[in-house]
Design an enzyme around this catalytic site. Structure first.
Site, mmCIF file in Angstrom:
data_model
loop_
_atom_site.group_PDB
_atom_site.id
_atom_site.type_symbol
_atom_site.label_atom_id
_atom_site.label_comp_id
_atom_site.label_asym_id
_atom_site.label_seq_id
_atom_site.Cartn_x
_atom_site.Cartn_y
_atom_site.Cartn_z
ATOM 1 N N TRP A 1 -23.094 20.164 35.245
ATOM 2 C CA TRP A 1 -22.412 21.375 34.728
ATOM 3 C C TRP A 1 -21.350 21.111 33.493
ATOM 4 C CZ3 TRP A 1 -21.980 19.236 39.602
ATOM 5 C CH2 TRP A 1 -20.830 18.447 39.734
ATOM 6 N N ASP B 1 -28.521 18.854 38.806
ATOM 7 C CA ASP B 1 -27.454 19.911 39.120
ATOM 8 C C ASP B 1 -26.279 19.348 38.245
ATOM 9 O OD1 ASP B 1 -25.598 21.492 40.135
ATOM 10 O OD2 ASP B 1 -25.255 20.413 42.072
ATOM 11 N N CYS C 1 -26.811 14.442 39.251
ATOM 12 C CA CYS C 1 -25.731 15.406 38.965
ATOM 13 C C CYS C 1 -24.409 14.896 38.545
ATOM 14 C CB CYS C 1 -25.549 15.662 40.696
ATOM 15 S SG CYS C 1 -24.068 16.912 40.801
ATOM 16 N N SER D 1 -20.525 22.241 43.750
ATOM 17 C CA SER D 1 -21.589 21.460 44.415
ATOM 18 C C SER D 1 -21.202 21.211 45.851
ATOM 19 C CB SER D 1 -22.277 20.496 43.785
ATOM 20 O OG SER D 1 -22.415 20.539 42.393
HETATM 21 N N1 NAP Z 1 -15.840 22.243 33.717
HETATM 22 C C1 NAP Z 1 -15.109 21.293 33.384
HETATM 23 O O1 NAP Z 1 -14.365 21.339 32.555
HETATM 24 C C2 NAP Z 1 -14.924 20.107 34.414
HETATM 25 C C3 NAP Z 1 -15.560 20.140 35.335
HETATM 26 C C4 NAP Z 1 -15.802 18.846 36.114
HETATM 27 C C5 NAP Z 1 -14.940 17.874 35.611
HETATM 28 N N2 NAP Z 1 -14.286 17.908 34.344
HETATM 29 C C6 NAP Z 1 -13.570 16.776 33.717
HETATM 30 O O2 NAP Z 1 -14.069 15.489 34.363
HETATM 31 C C7 NAP Z 1 -12.964 14.839 34.616
HETATM 32 C C8 NAP Z 1 -13.543 13.987 35.924
HETATM 33 O O3 NAP Z 1 -14.764 14.219 36.316
HETATM 34 P P1 NAP Z 1 -15.352 13.341 37.353
HETATM 35 O O4 NAP Z 1 -14.460 12.700 38.334
HETATM 36 O O5 NAP Z 1 -16.683 13.924 38.002
HETATM 37 O O6 NAP Z 1 -15.945 12.017 36.324
HETATM 38 P P2 NAP Z 1 -15.277 10.873 35.905
HETATM 39 O O7 NAP Z 1 -13.967 10.241 36.725
HETATM 40 O O8 NAP Z 1 -14.642 11.244 34.323
HETATM 41 O O9 NAP Z 1 -16.343 9.925 35.187
HETATM 42 C C9 NAP Z 1 -17.309 9.118 36.319
HETATM 43 C C10 NAP Z 1 -17.815 8.019 35.676
HETATM 44 O O10 NAP Z 1 -18.667 8.278 34.492
HETATM 45 C C11 NAP Z 1 -18.509 7.633 33.397
HETATM 46 N N3 NAP Z 1 -19.037 8.420 32.351
HETATM 47 C C12 NAP Z 1 -18.275 8.782 31.329
HETATM 48 N N4 NAP Z 1 -19.281 9.200 30.209
HETATM 49 C C13 NAP Z 1 -20.723 8.678 30.771
HETATM 50 C C14 NAP Z 1 -21.747 9.018 30.263
HETATM 51 N N5 NAP Z 1 -22.171 9.427 29.151
HETATM 52 N N6 NAP Z 1 -22.809 8.460 31.240
HETATM 53 C C15 NAP Z 1 -22.588 7.867 32.220
HETATM 54 N N7 NAP Z 1 -21.270 7.627 32.778
HETATM 55 C C16 NAP Z 1 -20.381 8.355 32.010
HETATM 56 C C17 NAP Z 1 -16.939 7.505 33.345
HETATM 57 O O11 NAP Z 1 -16.613 6.540 32.819
HETATM 58 P P3 NAP Z 1 -15.421 6.447 31.443
HETATM 59 O O12 NAP Z 1 -14.522 7.617 31.931
HETATM 60 O O13 NAP Z 1 -14.854 5.074 31.654
HETATM 61 O O14 NAP Z 1 -16.076 6.426 30.328
HETATM 62 C C18 NAP Z 1 -16.663 7.009 34.948
HETATM 63 O O15 NAP Z 1 -16.873 5.701 35.049
HETATM 64 C C19 NAP Z 1 -12.006 15.826 35.099
HETATM 65 O O16 NAP Z 1 -10.755 15.223 34.956
HETATM 66 C C20 NAP Z 1 -12.036 16.842 34.314
HETATM 67 O O17 NAP Z 1 -11.315 16.843 33.310
HETATM 68 C C21 NAP Z 1 -14.512 19.060 33.522
HETATM 69 C C1 FMN Z 2 -21.608 25.410 33.860
HETATM 70 C C2 FMN Z 2 -22.202 25.946 32.551
HETATM 71 C C3 FMN Z 2 -23.438 25.629 32.224
HETATM 72 C C4 FMN Z 2 -24.131 25.955 31.017
HETATM 73 N N1 FMN Z 2 -25.223 25.652 30.555
HETATM 74 C C5 FMN Z 2 -25.712 25.699 29.356
HETATM 75 C C6 FMN Z 2 -26.834 25.481 28.988
HETATM 76 O O1 FMN Z 2 -27.798 24.611 29.524
HETATM 77 N N2 FMN Z 2 -27.448 25.793 27.818
HETATM 78 C C7 FMN Z 2 -26.712 26.359 26.856
HETATM 79 O O2 FMN Z 2 -27.058 26.775 25.679
HETATM 80 N N3 FMN Z 2 -25.400 27.041 27.314
HETATM 81 C C8 FMN Z 2 -24.777 26.672 28.321
HETATM 82 N N4 FMN Z 2 -23.751 27.137 28.656
HETATM 83 C C9 FMN Z 2 -22.980 28.085 27.902
HETATM 84 C C10 FMN Z 2 -23.020 29.655 28.434
HETATM 85 O O3 FMN Z 2 -24.345 30.042 28.117
HETATM 86 C C11 FMN Z 2 -22.051 30.583 27.453
HETATM 87 O O4 FMN Z 2 -20.830 30.112 27.919
HETATM 88 C C12 FMN Z 2 -22.366 31.923 27.470
HETATM 89 O O5 FMN Z 2 -21.504 32.500 26.298
HETATM 90 C C13 FMN Z 2 -22.088 32.517 28.671
HETATM 91 O O6 FMN Z 2 -22.145 33.879 28.716
HETATM 92 P P1 FMN Z 2 -21.707 34.798 29.995
HETATM 93 O O7 FMN Z 2 -20.492 34.839 29.824
HETATM 94 O O8 FMN Z 2 -22.741 36.046 29.471
HETATM 95 O O9 FMN Z 2 -22.207 34.342 31.205
HETATM 96 C C14 FMN Z 2 -23.169 26.754 29.997
HETATM 97 C C15 FMN Z 2 -21.982 27.293 30.522
HETATM 98 C C16 FMN Z 2 -21.443 26.812 31.576
HETATM 99 C C17 FMN Z 2 -19.899 27.171 31.975
#
Ligand code: NAP
Ligand code: FMN
Ligand code: FAD
Length: 685
Positions: free
Chosen positions: A685, A683, A638, A466
């Site tokens: 993810w 927004d 978001c 974003s």
């Molecule tokens: N696609 C992905 O896999 C993906 C993408 C982006 C980020 N991430 C993961 O997210 C981590 C950090 O992300 P970030 O910096 O955006 O956020 P963050 O630092 O993990 O979280 C921000 C704040 O939100 C709190 N929080 C946790 N669960 C919550 C909930 N259910 N409702 C409201 N607040 C909540 C956290 O508290 P607590 O931690 O104390 O519970 C923290 O205070 C990364 O290390 C990464 O592993 C993964």
């Molecule tokens: C950023 C992100 C958002 C997603 N949002 C949803 C969602 O809202 N609902 C859902 O059922 N699956 C969600 N998925 C899972 C995808 O639909 C699933 O991984 C799917 O297999 C992707 O198919 P594709 O490889 O054909 O794009 C999300 C996956 C990603 C990475």
């Protein structure tokens, strides 16, 4: 991406690829008029500059030539796919391949939903003629369609006034989703409902694939329900008596041409000419230098969050506040070295892959993804191969086919079989075993490069961010706020997120002329500020969820400085501890001081004895929130979709219900209305 990895420019590579592939080249030439039209539309849209705009799904860049309709008496079946990362497309093609083997009196066509029609009228005209269709549809974002299904989805699901016009149509829908998201498989469910409403007859109940578990198994199970239905529709009496042999999917394989390494420099040079594309999108990304990078966490934090700025001056890339940027990243050198060792092929091997035979006929029934341009094996592994995700079952079968040790081959086949379902779920998926870890366990499996890139390692996908800036403030830069993914998996492997690690290690221009760069593109989003800046807004974005709100606040500040009147705004931000991860703290305070932000509320989750989240702060401000909502204000959320956005949604319900003294169904419909009217935008993810 880095200069040290000097390799052909991606856009030039894609262009060369187009010209190498006769079919694509033909499409290109015959579609020039459409292309020019779309370019005009693109620039016309962009010329809207900073003006708020309504979100329309993008039109296709190239509309494929319609295939000639041959009336050979065979029943036609169209298999559509809506995909972002290729799974739905793979399933559609696998279904078509097996169907072709089963039913020789029918013709199967796999169609990208975007390529099917140039506009709504054409969708209607063509769909009217279909009698049997199958949809493979993934869901993304906040229960939204994939980019290539967006136009179809909008047209089809908003067309209730068409009545029951599809009475001659029979269909099947398989959804691709993930149960951890709030709107599980929403797109497939909505399309299924809309098909029924518009008169079509379903062959089997909608399939709900869940990639949190094993979506390949879900697909196989659904496919088994479809065959008996197709048997009755596509087989005649003669066929009924023939016993069909069990179908085994072929292992996908590109044709590989090895090139003399002496030709390498010339070839690489010839591909590194300037990007000649007028349109910049996922298929035509543009190189952008990293102008600046800084750590946002303090040294006390054991995590990392990076602020990174791409320089877009002179690139032709334009963006609007709230849009996403797509970034093509590279694997780490250590990951590539590991893959090279496992494959046992010299890193400088220079090769090209082809999806057709030497005579031009397509390989594997045309189900191979478009090839990447000629390059060395090291470059191919760096830029194009997803090496760290868990392998799919089809990849295990491809490895088995090239394992010299029969025991290893048997075990790989077992893991991919219905009998090995539980072990696959545990040993591969739950343990987050990467493709490389699996290959290391089966050292005799040495797939040739054509098999490795077609059937073992999926294509490395771009990552989306974003955008955390506004073009009103920084027109020549795109800012990204990226949390580093770094953690131990069940197998004790340290998973270093591919793109976030690349961003963490990126060398910015202010540190070196040999700065890092990446192919990037902008994806439009509907996450936009209200057109009228006086409308009050509520922003909820903990952690990196703050990213687009930084853009919003920059935009509001720029408007204010230009003398525009602003409505009230509240930001709910959350982090663990003010001494560690209170990102952009000074900027936030400045936004308040300058009047771009009326109120800043921060929840620190790990400072006191109990966790405090943005939801707690929202409840404290319940009456102010209700006032803003009832006065026509906007609510934006978001960040993390699986936990935070779900919990915030519940809290919003509670606030609306309590403050508005509404019963639960009135609350439900009020919140739904906010969403439908674009006043509650997420927004996530
Ligand atoms: N696609 C992905 O896999 C993906 C993408 C982006 C980020 N991430 C993961 O997210 C981590 C950090 O992300 P970030 O910096 O955006 O956020 P963050 O630092 O993990 O979280 C921000 C704040 O939100 C709190 N929080 C946790 N669960 C919550 C909930 N259910 N409702 C409201 N607040 C909540 C956290 O508290 P607590 O931690 O104390 O519970 C923290 O205070 C990364 O290390 C990464 O592993 C993964
Ligand atoms: C950023 C992100 C958002 C997603 N949002 C949803 C969602 O809202 N609902 C859902 O059922 N699956 C969600 N998925 C899972 C995808 O639909 C699933 O991984 C799917 O297999 C992707 O198919 P594709 O490889 O054909 O794009 C999300 C996956 C990603 C990475
Ligand atoms: C529309 C959109 C907007 C986004 N905006 C932002 C943004 O503004 N900022 C931002 O930071 N991200 C954002 N993301 C997420 C971003 O696209 C990437 O998914 C994220 O940066 C991780 O990519 P990666 O290549 O570093 O990690 P990958 O190599 O893709 O690894 C991620 C995978 O690693 C696994 N994993 C995650 N954490 C751990 C852990 N601790 N231990 C072991 N395994 C783990 C999970 O399976 C996860 O799926 C956005 C995503 C979308 C779709």
């Amino acid at each position: 991406m880095d200069h040290s990895n000097a390799s052909p420019e991606p856009a030039a590579e894609l262009f060369s690829l187009l010209f190498e592939n006769k079919e694509l080249a033909m499409i290109l030439t015959t579609s020039i008029a459409v292309l020019i039209g779309c370019v005009v539309v693109f620039f016309w849209r962009r010329s809207g500059g900073q003006k708020p705009r309504s979100f329309e799904p993008p039109k296709p860049l190239i509309v494929k030539e319609p295939e000639p309709e041959i009336d050979d008496g065979k029943k036609k079946v169209t298999i559509f796919f809506g995909t972002q990362t290729g799974t739905a497309e793979g399933f559609a093609k696998a279904m078509a391949e097996e169907a072709k083997a089963r039913y020789d009196k029918a013709v199967f066509r796999v169609v990208d939903l975007d390529d099917y029609a140039a506009d709504d009228e054409e969708y209607e005209e063509k769909l009217k003629k279909e009698t049997l269709v199958i949809f493979f549809l993934a869901t993304y974002g906040d229960g939204e369609p994939t980019d290539n299904a967006a136009r179809f989805y909008k047209w089809f699901t908003e067309g209730k006034e068409r009545g029951e016009w599809l009475q001659n149509l029979q269909y099947g829908v398989f959804g691709l989703g993930n149960r951890q998201y709030e709107h599980f498989n929403k797109v497939a469910k909505v399309v299924d409902d809309a098909l029924v409403e518009q008169g079509a007859k379903c062959l089997v109940p909608v399939g709900l694939g869940d990639d949190d578990q094993c979506i390949e198994d879900d697909f196989s199970a659904w496919r088994e329900l479809v065959w008996p239905e197709l048997d009755t529709l596509l087989r005649d009496e003669d066929d009924a008596t023939t016993v069909s042999t069990p179908y085994t999917a072929a292992v996908l394989e590109y044709r590989v041409v090895y090139r003399d390494s002496m030709d390498t420099p010339a070839l690489e040079k010839s591909l590194s000419s300037a990007n000649g594309n007028a349109v910049i999108d996922a298929q035509h990304p543009c190189r952008a230098n990293v102008a600046l990078r800084r750590e946002l966490h303090t040294p006390e934090s054991d995590r990392s969050c990076i602020h990174l700025e791409f320089d877009i001056s002179g690139t032709g890339i334009a963006y609007e506040t709230g849009d996403h940027v797509g970034v093509y990243c590279e694997n780490l050198t250590e990951t590539v070295e590991e893959a090279l060792n496992l494959l046992g092929v010299p890193p400088e091997t220079y090769f090209s892959i082809h999806s057709d035979k030497e005579d031009g006929t397509p390989l594997s029934g045309g189900s191979l993804p478009p090839p990447f341009p000629p390059c060395t094996l090291r470059t191919a592994l760096t830029k194009y191969a997803d090496l760290l995700n868990s392998p799919k079952k089809s990849a295990l079968l491809a490895l088995a086919a090239h394992a010299s040790d029969p025991n290893e081959a048997d075990r790989l086949r077992y893991l991919a079989s219905p009998a090995g379902k539980d072990e696959y779920a545990q040993w591969v998926v739950a343990s987050q075993r990467s493709l490389l870890e699996v290959m290391a366990e089966f050292p005799s499996a040495k797939p040739p490069l054509g098999v490795f890139f077609a059937g073992v390692a999926p294509r490395l996908q771009p990552r989306f961010y974003s955008i955390s800036s506004s073009p009103r403030m920084v027109p020549t830069r795109i800012h990204v706020t990226c949390a580093l993914v770094y953690g131990k998996t069940a197998t004790e492997r340290i998973h270093k997120g591919v793109c976030s690690t690349w961003m963490k290690n990126a060398v910015p221009l202010d540190e070196s002329d040999q700065c890092s760069w990446a192919p990037i593109f902008v994806r439009q989003s509907n996450f936009k500020l209200p057109t009228d800046s006086k409308v009050p807004i509520i922003m909820i974005g903990p952690g990196t969820g703050f990213a687009p709100f930084r853009g919003f606040l920059q935009e509001r500040l720029a408007l204010k400085e230009a003398g525009v009147e602003l409505g009230p705004s509240i930001l709910f931000f959350g982090c663990r501890n003010r001494r560690m991860d209170f990102i952009y703290e000074d900027e936030l305070n400045n936004f308040v001081k300058a009047g771009a932000l009326s109120e800043l509320l921060v929840a620190f989750s790990r400072e006191g004895p109990t966790k405090e989240y943005v939801q707690n702060k929202m409840l404290e401000k319940a009456s102010d929130m209700w006032k803003i909502i009832s006065e026509g204000g906007y609510v934006y959320v978001c960040g993390d979709a699986k936990g935070m956005a779900r919990d915030v949604h519940r809290t919003l319900h509670t606030i609306v219900q309590e403050q508005g003294s509404l019963d639960s169904s009135k609350t439900e419909s009020l919140v739904k209305n906010l969403q439908m009217n674009g006043r509650y935008l997420r927004d996530v993810w």
